[in-house]
Design a protein around this motif. Structure first.
Motif, short mmCIF file in Angstrom:
data_model
loop_
_atom_site.label_atom_id
_atom_site.label_comp_id
_atom_site.label_asym_id
_atom_site.label_seq_id
_atom_site.Cartn_x
_atom_site.Cartn_y
_atom_site.Cartn_z
N CYS A 1 -0.49 4.79 -0.58
CA CYS A 1 -1.71 5.20 0.14
C CYS A 1 -1.50 6.41 1.04
N ASN B 1 1.75 -3.16 4.67
CA ASN B 1 1.18 -1.85 4.98
C ASN B 1 2.25 -0.99 5.67
N ILE C 1 -8.07 3.35 5.06
CA ILE C 1 -7.77 2.85 3.72
C ILE C 1 -9.04 2.67 2.90
N ASN D 1 -6.50 6.34 -1.56
CA ASN D 1 -6.89 5.07 -0.96
C ASN D 1 -7.97 4.36 -1.77
N CYS E 1 -11.04 9.56 0.05
CA CYS E 1 -9.60 9.77 -0.13
C CYS E 1 -9.18 9.15 -1.47
N SER F 1 0.82 -1.22 0.00
CA SER F 1 0.00 0.00 0.00
C SER F 1 0.85 1.27 0.00
N ASN G 1 -8.07 -0.02 9.18
CA ASN G 1 -7.28 -0.60 8.08
C ASN G 1 -7.18 -2.11 8.22
N ASN H 1 1.62 10.51 2.56
CA ASN H 1 1.96 9.10 2.44
C ASN H 1 3.09 8.78 3.42
N CYS I 1 -8.09 0.32 -2.72
CA CYS I 1 -9.19 -0.58 -2.37
C CYS I 1 -9.71 -1.30 -3.60
#
Ligand code: ZN
Ligand code: ZN
Length: 830
Positions: A349, A384, A355, A363, A360, A346, A405, A487, A367
């Motif tokens: 992200c 992650n 998440i 994110n 967002c 991720s 998350n 990030n 997903c």
């Protein structure tokens, strides 16, 4: 009314306090039973029970390998559970970390699968049933004896949804006893502590199986085709294999099989891209990737092919591959074989928003990819990111999303999670708190991570908790309000840190410290306050001053102790890394050097310049007297090394912010000289000439052999705007005439970039139409190879960089670059 009564009964039945029965403080006549043939981790589980129960109640329960009476036994482990009669159960066949806790009036049984189920069951018992909290390796919370609650009858089972759990903190790997208590199953070696899962973390690995050193010369076709060339001479990790070449597939398969022979316990193995984007664009690879809509297409085809062959001899081993960066997206039609594991990363992200926050944008894209993998793969793992790798010790507003998350990962088939954090350093931002929340939610994602944050703070920071909790909320709310999307490598501005914010954060820690009533709490608060200091160091709004030939911070009395205070705290709490790459000791040395830096001033009727010879000869101030404007504003900012003119070596020599030059001033000229290790000399002059600031840079090869040299000048001008609107801030290049080229510019590229590269007229300029200010750089196009714009609106900064030609100098020869700055009151024309 009737429904209400039934509901009440259910609550009572579910957790009956045994009338006059199982009060822990009255269990002095109970016995701990562990079978004679208990496994090492089960024996340790019984010892841990004994020690923790003693600490909880003051009672020292005896240990036996058989029940001493028909009741009042605590059976620990599968062997003991089999002796427990009606209080027991059959633990044979349970998964390696599955556990069951059974509390009846006559006996308690805690057992689970081998090797870790029973030990984890004991820790679960003390947490769940007794209110014990394993906060840090040195701080276990036990409820006060007069507040102990009766043990409720229950039959509780738990199997962690993630079979691989890694809260990546040194606080775990340094103290494996604590990692076991937190049920982190990836760093423990000791069999007594249950050891670790035999599943490994999937990472970059092609370079291990197929290297340019071994095959580059004889088989260039094994390596990726990029821009028409095979990457067969690049360093091993800077190239990728051609993943559709059948011989490449053979070589990788042979490597995997040999590795599995040597490590027969492995349950999975990595077959995955290296850490670069030089994936193969040959016709065969491209055909698959175009059809599949992602470079993961050809890569997954290779992984499947390897998996199919490995399955014949190792049917239970999973072949793992990263879905990372350009391979994050699942292919349209190729699906992972059943023995393939996808490790989804991720890294792109946003850390502030959950998440699965649909609002967002960063994110939302992730997903979508995770759901696509869920649809085709039962064995998705997640990598992650849980820290700021650029600043391990800055406030990082992501505590509130940890639980959500992990629940999203769990609900989307994740079987293992690597929560990468500050794992190569100690005492990063809230490391104890974060490790607590990460480890507990990894073990049981249904826990409320917000409540865990609050719990940790109240138990660990005690009377200082209210101020610390307010600080945590404040840092988060501020970033939300400023609509940040940081990030895992965020700059302070991307975290919403402004001078007003950092000062308030600092004050909240002062409040927390003042609230601490004893040395224990004071020490914990001090350790947690390091990020408030770092934030103040980086963002405080206080300028620098030049006095008596020295440049220093100009801090108000209230903050005078900032630098020594920060360094002392970091040393006291053994903070070792300030970022993923920068050791704390190196950073302290820089800070200490910056406390008093020799500075030179050069002045005429138009300009005032300040130069720091020992900081690579940086020009930190270029003040235009008639307009009252700081074009190079570093001296007015808290970070005096940003917003400056820096010159560095690109080829032939290295330089950093602390490369020292000798300086000499004569009339309107400063001459800076540096002798390199091989005797070569870098000489720079800065001259004020009316309204012009003239620069010359020269390097002369005094070494024994021919050598390539190249310079780069990097002025970080004040843009006078945080807007990315090219109609406000225009950047111009001179070809046949001046031309603006920064339309839709992003960082270092834009649709008109080619105009910049092609222009050979020797002029480069920026102009802010609102501020009516800008700078024009004139240079000799014969000695400058190309200009380069780097525009960072969030810093109010526009970098107009120029690179000299690269030239191989014979001993005695020189390379030179000249350029001149002038102030503009209108866009350049003509
Ligand atoms: Zn290829
Ligand atoms: Zn976001």
């Amino acid at each position: 009314m009737r429904i209400f009564t039934v509901a009440c009964c259910a609550v009572l039945l579910g957790g009956t306090a045994l009338a006059g029965g199982l009060r822990p403080e009255k269990m002095g006549d109970w016995t701990i039973v562990a079978a004679a043939d208990a496994a090492p981790a089960e024996r340790h589980a019984a010892e841990e029970f004994q020690a923790l129960f003693r600490e909880l109640t003051g009672l020292d329960l005896p240990m036996a390998d058989k029940p001493l009476g028909r009741s009042k036994n605590i059976f620990i482990g599968p062997g003991a559970a089999a002796m427990a009669g009606r209080a027991g159960f059959d633990a044979a066949g349970m998964g390696e970390e599955s556990l069951r806790i059974r509390i009846t009036r006559k006996g308690i049984t805690i057992a689970g699968g081998r090797p870790r189920g029973t030990l984890y069951g004991v820790y679960e018992f003390f947490e769940r049933c007794c209110g014990v909290r394993f906060l840090t390796a040195d701080h276990t919370h036990f409820p006060p004896k007069d507040e102990l609650k009766p043990l409720k009858t229950q039959d509780f089972s738990h199997t962690p949804p993630f079979s691989f759990r890694w809260s990546y903190y040194k606080e775990n790997s340094d103290r494996q006893d604590f990692a076991a208590r937190m049920r982190v199953n990836t760093v423990v070696k000791d069999e007594k502590l249950g050891g670790s899962t035999r599943q490994t973390l999937i990472g970059h690995s092609y370079y291990r199986w197929i290297s340019t050193e071994k095959y580059g010369k004889t088989h260039p076709e094994y390596f990726s085709l990029v821009d028409g060339e095979r990457r067969c001479t690049a360093a091993t990790a800077a190239t990728e294999p051609c993943v559709t070449n059948p011989e490449v597939i053979d070589i990788i398969t042979q490597g995997v099989l040999a590795d599995l022979e040597a490590n027969p316990d492995l349950e999975n193995i990595t077959v995955s891209q290296n850490d670069n984007d030089a994936y193969c664009r040959c016709p065969q690879c491209e055909a698959i990737n175009q059809r599949e809509g992602t470079p993961m297409g050809a890569n997954l085809a290779l992984v499947n092919a390897v998996a199919e062959r490995v399955e014949k001899t190792h049917p239970n081993v999973k072949i793992g591959t990263l879905a990372y960066w350009y391979t994050r997206k699942a292919p349209k039609t190729i699906v992972p074989r059943k023995n393939v594991q996808i490790q989804l990363c991720s890294i792109e992200c946003c850390e502030l928003h959950a998440i699965d926050d649909p609002d967002c944008p960063k994110n939302r894209a992730f997903c979508g990819d995770m759901r696509a993998w869920k649809a085709v793969c039962d064995n998705v793992w997640v990598w992650n990111y849980n820290t700021n790798f650029s600043y391990y010790d800055l406030p990082f507003p992501n505590l509130q999303v940890i639980g959500p998350n992990l629940r999203f990962f769990r609900d989307n088939n994740a079987r293992g999670v690597f929560m990468q954090a500050n794992g190569n350093g100690n005492s990063g931002e809230f490391c104890d708190l974060r490790n607590y929340v990460l480890s507990r939610t990894l073990w049981d994602p249904s826990l409320d991570s917000g409540a865990l944050v609050e719990e940790f703070c109240r138990l660990h920071y005690r009377e200082a908790a209210p101020a610390i909790l307010e600080y945590i909320r404040f840092i988060r709310d501020n970033a939300l309000e400023k609509q940040c999307h940081p990030n895992c490598g965020a700059e302070p501005v991307e975290l919403g840190l402004t001078p007003a914010v950092t000062r308030k954060a600092f004050d909240l820690f002062r409040e927390a410290l003042a609230a601490a009533k004893d040395d224990t709490v004071r020490a914990r608060v001090e350790k947690a306050s390091i990020p408030a200091y770092r934030a103040m160091l980086l963002v405080n709004g206080f300028p620098w001053k030049v006095e008596d030939g020295l440049c220093r911070r100009d801090l108000p009395p209230d903050y005078e102790n900032l630098v020594p205070g920060y360094i002392a705290l970091c040393k006291k709490y053994n903070m070792t890394m300030v970022s993923e790459q920068l050791p704390a000791a190196d950073y302290f040395e820089r800070l200490e050097k910056m406390e008093a830096m020799p500075a030179l001033r050069l002045e005429n009727g138009t300009w005032q310049l300040t130069i720091l010879p020992e900081q690579n000869g940086k020009l930190i101030e270029m003040f235009h007297k008639p307009g009252g404007t700081f074009f190079l504003p570093a001296i007015t900012r808290e970070n005096v090394l940003q917003g400056a003119l820096d010159e560095t070596g690109v080829l032939g020599f290295a330089s950093n912010a602390f490369s020292p030059f000798k300086a000499e001033t004569r009339d309107n000229t400063v001459t800076l000289t540096r002798t390199l290790d091989d005797g070569s000399i870098v000489e720079r002059t800065i001259t004020l000439n009316g309204d012009a600031v003239e620069f010359t840079s020269r390097v002369t090869n005094h070494g024994p052999a021919p050598k390539m040299f190249q310079f780069r000048a990097r002025p970080e001008f004040d843009a006078f705007t945080g807007s990315a609107d090219a109609d406000v801030l225009g950047v111009y290049i001179r070809g046949a005439a001046w031309e603006k080229f920064n339309r839709e510019w992003k960082d270092n590229t834009g649709p008109d970039k080619d105009k910049m590269i092609a222009a050979r007229g020797g002029g480069f300029a920026y102009f802010n139409r609102e501020a009516k200010a800008g700078v024009r750089i004139d240079y000799d196009p014969e000695c400058v190879k190309y200009p380069q714009l780097r525009w960072r609106p969030q810093y109010n900064q526009v970098n107009l960089e120029i690179f000299s030609r690269e030239r191989e100098l014979q001993p005695g020869e020189s390379l030179e670059m000249n350029y001149t700055f002038r102030c503009l009151d209108a866009p350049p024309a003509g």
